[in-house]
Motif scaffolding. Sequence first.
Motif, PDB file in Angstrom:
ATOM      1  N   ILE A   1       0.847  -1.203   0.000  1.00 12.59           N
ATOM      2  CA  ILE A   1       0.000   0.000   0.000  1.00 12.59           C
ATOM      3  C   ILE A   1       0.878   1.246   0.000  1.00 12.59           C
ATOM      4  O   ILE A   1       0.645   2.185  -0.777  1.00 12.59           O
ATOM      5  CB  ILE A   1      -0.958  -0.005   1.206  1.00 12.59           C
ATOM      6  CG1 ILE A   1      -2.014  -1.099   1.020  1.00 12.59           C
ATOM      7  CG2 ILE A   1      -1.630   1.361   1.372  1.00 12.59           C
ATOM      8  CD1 ILE A   1      -2.933  -1.292   2.203  1.00 12.59           C
ATOM      9  N   ILE A   2       1.877   1.275   0.830  1.00 11.15           N
ATOM     10  CA  ILE A   2       2.781   2.431   0.921  1.00 11.15           C
ATOM     11  C   ILE A   2       3.529   2.620  -0.390  1.00 11.15           C
ATOM     12  O   ILE A   2       3.729   3.742  -0.840  1.00 11.15           O
ATOM     13  CB  ILE A   2       3.747   2.279   2.114  1.00 11.15           C
ATOM     14  CG1 ILE A   2       2.957   2.372   3.416  1.00 11.15           C
ATOM     15  CG2 ILE A   2       4.852   3.314   2.064  1.00 11.15           C
ATOM     16  CD1 ILE A   2       3.743   2.066   4.666  1.00 11.15           C
ATOM     17  N   GLU A   3       3.924   1.540  -1.026  1.00  7.77           N
ATOM     18  CA  GLU A   3       4.616   1.643  -2.315  1.00  7.77           C
ATOM     19  C   GLU A   3       3.678   2.191  -3.406  1.00  7.77           C
ATOM     20  O   GLU A   3       4.128   2.851  -4.345  1.00  7.77           O
ATOM     21  CB  GLU A   3       5.148   0.273  -2.750  1.00  7.77           C
ATOM     22  CG  GLU A   3       6.331  -0.204  -1.946  1.00  7.77           C
ATOM     23  CD  GLU A   3       6.751  -1.633  -2.281  1.00  7.77           C
ATOM     24  OE1 GLU A   3       6.046  -2.292  -3.105  1.00  7.77           O
ATOM     25  OE2 GLU A   3       7.740  -2.086  -1.728  1.00  7.77           O
TER      26      GLU A   3
ATOM     27  N   VAL B   1       1.223   4.418  -2.965  1.00  5.42           N
ATOM     28  CA  VAL B   1       0.803   5.791  -2.698  1.00  5.42           C
ATOM     29  C   VAL B   1       1.448   6.789  -3.665  1.00  5.42           C
ATOM     30  O   VAL B   1       0.752   7.637  -4.227  1.00  5.42           O
ATOM     31  CB  VAL B   1       1.063   6.180  -1.214  1.00  5.42           C
ATOM     32  CG1 VAL B   1       0.913   7.672  -1.002  1.00  5.42           C
ATOM     33  CG2 VAL B   1       0.116   5.409  -0.314  1.00  5.42           C
ATOM     34  N   PRO B   2       2.763   6.755  -3.900  1.00  6.30           N
ATOM     35  CA  PRO B   2       3.346   7.739  -4.829  1.00  6.30           C
ATOM     36  C   PRO B   2       2.728   7.672  -6.230  1.00  6.30           C
ATOM     37  O   PRO B   2       2.460   8.710  -6.832  1.00  6.30           O
ATOM     38  CB  PRO B   2       4.833   7.366  -4.869  1.00  6.30           C
ATOM     39  CG  PRO B   2       5.089   6.674  -3.578  1.00  6.30           C
ATOM     40  CD  PRO B   2       3.811   5.947  -3.269  1.00  6.30           C
ATOM     41  N   SER B   3       2.480   6.482  -6.747  1.00  2.00           N
ATOM     42  CA  SER B   3       1.888   6.402  -8.091  1.00  2.00           C
ATOM     43  C   SER B   3       0.442   6.902  -8.068  1.00  2.00           C
ATOM     44  O   SER B   3      -0.018   7.513  -9.039  1.00  2.00           O
ATOM     45  CB  SER B   3       1.978   4.983  -8.645  1.00  2.00           C
ATOM     46  OG  SER B   3       1.207   4.097  -7.868  1.00  2.00           O
ATOM     47  N   ALA B   4      -0.281   6.685  -6.976  1.00  2.00           N
ATOM     48  CA  ALA B   4      -1.648   7.202  -6.857  1.00  2.00           C
ATOM     49  C   ALA B   4      -1.635   8.725  -6.808  1.00  2.00           C
ATOM     50  O   ALA B   4      -2.476   9.380  -7.448  1.00  2.00           O
ATOM     51  CB  ALA B   4      -2.325   6.642  -5.609  1.00  2.00           C
ATOM     52  N   VAL B   5      -0.673   9.289  -6.095  1.00  4.38           N
ATOM     53  CA  VAL B   5      -0.568  10.746  -6.009  1.00  4.38           C
ATOM     54  C   VAL B   5      -0.221  11.328  -7.390  1.00  4.38           C
ATOM     55  O   VAL B   5      -0.797  12.326  -7.817  1.00  4.38           O
ATOM     56  CB  VAL B   5       0.476  11.163  -4.937  1.00  4.38           C
ATOM     57  CG1 VAL B   5       0.787  12.645  -5.025  1.00  4.38           C
ATOM     58  CG2 VAL B   5      -0.023  10.795  -3.549  1.00  4.38           C
TER      59      VAL B   5
END
Length: 138
Positions: free
Chosen positions: A9-11, A13-17
């Motif tokens: 999930i943490i990995e 997050v940057p692509s979702a942002v």
Amino acid sequence: MDSGVATKIIEGVPSAVVTLVIGSIAAYVAYRQYRVNHAKFKLDLFEKRHEIYLYTVEFLTRLANAVEMEPREALVFRGQTAAAIFLFDPDMAQFLNRVADKVFTPREQRRETQVWAAAQLQNLAERFMPYMSLATWR
């Protein structure tokens, strides 16, 4: 929650942002493009209406000054203002037809036509204002 799932999930997050930022930029560009196209549409509409206004001013001025006109000139005026039915309401199109019809006034009534044309010139801008006022075009 196990640590493997949390790490995934943490990995992500940057692509979702990044996706959210790119989507927001695309939405903003699309909105600005809509605004530019809308302004262009309004300008085009104004120019077409303004052209009809100028033809009408010229024609009424000639009537008011008792310039001798041939029936052919009424037909030319009707051709120049034919798009009015699509650009204005039906009342304006009827008004423009009445203006053209004044060419066919009998000689005995020419003075009345001059007075009528002069009166129409006095309030012509007011008559066209609801269709052409840029103050309401935000």
